[in-house]
Design a protein around this motif. Structure first.
Motif, short mmCIF file in Angstrom:
data_model
loop_
_atom_site.label_atom_id
_atom_site.label_comp_id
_atom_site.label_asym_id
_atom_site.label_seq_id
_atom_site.Cartn_x
_atom_site.Cartn_y
_atom_site.Cartn_z
N ARG A 196 93.58 61.88 71.86
CA ARG A 196 92.34 62.65 71.78
C ARG A 196 91.85 62.82 70.35
O ARG A 196 90.68 63.10 70.11
N ILE A 197 92.76 62.71 69.40
CA ILE A 197 92.41 62.76 67.98
C ILE A 197 93.07 61.56 67.31
O ILE A 197 93.93 60.91 67.91
N PRO A 198 92.69 61.23 66.06
CA PRO A 198 93.33 60.09 65.38
C PRO A 198 94.84 60.22 65.37
O PRO A 198 95.39 61.26 65.02
N CYS A 199 95.53 59.15 65.77
CA CYS A 199 96.98 59.19 65.97
C CYS A 199 97.58 57.81 65.76
O CYS A 199 96.98 56.80 66.14
N ALA A 200 98.74 57.78 65.16
CA ALA A 200 99.45 56.51 64.95
C ALA A 200 100.94 56.70 65.17
O ALA A 200 101.50 57.76 64.87
N THR A 254 94.21 63.65 79.44
CA THR A 254 94.69 64.26 78.19
C THR A 254 95.14 63.26 77.13
O THR A 254 95.60 63.66 76.06
N GLY A 255 94.98 61.98 77.40
CA GLY A 255 95.38 60.97 76.42
C GLY A 255 96.88 60.80 76.30
O GLY A 255 97.40 60.59 75.20
N HIS A 256 97.56 60.89 77.44
CA HIS A 256 99.01 60.73 77.46
C HIS A 256 99.41 59.62 78.42
O HIS A 256 98.57 58.97 79.04
#
Length: 304
Positions: free
Chosen positions: A144-148, A247-249
């Motif tokens: 949901r937000i920038p993630c790496a 939820t972006g999971h």
């Protein structure tokens, strides 16, 4: 063989439970400790795992949700109390400086070391750290937000010299470094001695991929292909697949599918939702797709 060992400090998701701590883990590579995420209470888990604070090398923050970074200020304060003097480097997406610096200025203004924040672009797969032992690359994730995520690749060590053959051919000391790196040797009589007669292969270099938090994404497969251990979030069981996508999971089945496509050697599930009092349901679902799967758990130490 030198250490390449993963210690799980926390593997829960955002909602606190009595079963799991928020996300954090430490990768020990040749006695350098690399922390990955730093949820609330990480400093206590670090102590419980009997890790040495003085060995902490760098911290990598996957994204700026609280359950992955709320523990930073406490950990940094503890490092000061324990007498750390060397600068602490934190790798993160953009935004951590604005969040953490006011806390540091208020609570840690007298620290005997500097906290230096190095940002990376979470949309790009690139090297963000390198030393003599390891390279660390980012793994672009979908959240949901920038993630790496992060890919840790041990550097291949030079071959081992065969003492008996080195003595037999009277190889000078000045030639031995070149031979360890793959060179052949020309004896005094002009005979060429192939490198394979003088050396034994070193142990294969090891690799570890950390992917949390992320929705299902096949785009990461080429990046993590063949790693020795993949940690992939498995927040939800298959019955809650809709919630995972909202939820972006990922589900445990989706994590296992990624592991299978990437031909990884072992899968570790983590980032468990608080709704499951027993994570075995996630393990069972994943093993239907990828047999060599284990559950993360606080206190687990996995040697690669």
């Amino acid at each position: 063989m030198e250490r390449f060992e993963l210690d799980i400090l926390g593997c829960g998701s955002a909602t606190p439970t009595t079963l799991h701590n928020p996300s954090s883990q430490v990768l020990n590579i040749r006695d350098k400790l690399f922390m990955i995420d730093c949820g609330e209470g990480t400093q206590l888990q670090f102590r419980k795992s009997k890790l040495r604070f003085g060995r902490l090398n760098r911290i990598f923050i996957s994204h700026l949700h609280g359950d992955h970074c709320f523990g930073l200020i406490g950990l940094i304060s503890t490092l000061a109390l324990l007498g750390r003097t060397g600068d602490l480097y934190i790798h993160s997406t953009t935004g951590l400086e604005e969040i953490l610096r006011p806390e540091l200025n208020f609570f840690c203004r007298d620290n005997p070391f500097q906290v230096k924040i190095e940002t990376f672009d979470p949309k790009v797969n690139e090297i963000i750290y390198e030393d003599r032992s390891v390279t660390v690359k980012t793994i672009p994730l979908k959240h949901r937000i920038p993630c790496a995520g992060f890919l840790f690749c041990e550097k291949q060590k030079d071959a081992n010299l065969r003492a008996d053959m080195i003595e037999f051919y009277n190889v000078p000391i000045k030639e031995r470094a070149r031979i360890k790196q793959g060179a052949d040797f020309v004896a005094e009589d002009g005979k060429l001695i192939p490198n394979k007669m003088l050396t034994r292969p070193a142990e294969p270099a090891r690799s570890y991929a950390y992917c949390s938090d992320t929705a299902y994404s096949e785009e990461i497969v080429p990046i993590i292909e063949g790693v020795d251990l993949l940690y992939h979030e498995a927040t939800f069981a298959n019955i809650d697949k809709g919630r995972a996508h909202e939820t972006g999971h990922s589900t445990a089945c989706e994590a296992a599918g990624i592991a299978k496509m990437a031909k990884v050697k072992k899968l570790m599930l983590g980032h468990f939702s608080a709704r499951y009092p027993d994570n075995k349901v996630l393990l069972d679902e994943a093993r239907e797709i990828f047999a060599n799967t284990v559950l993360a758990n606080e206190g687990l130490s996995e040697k690669l």
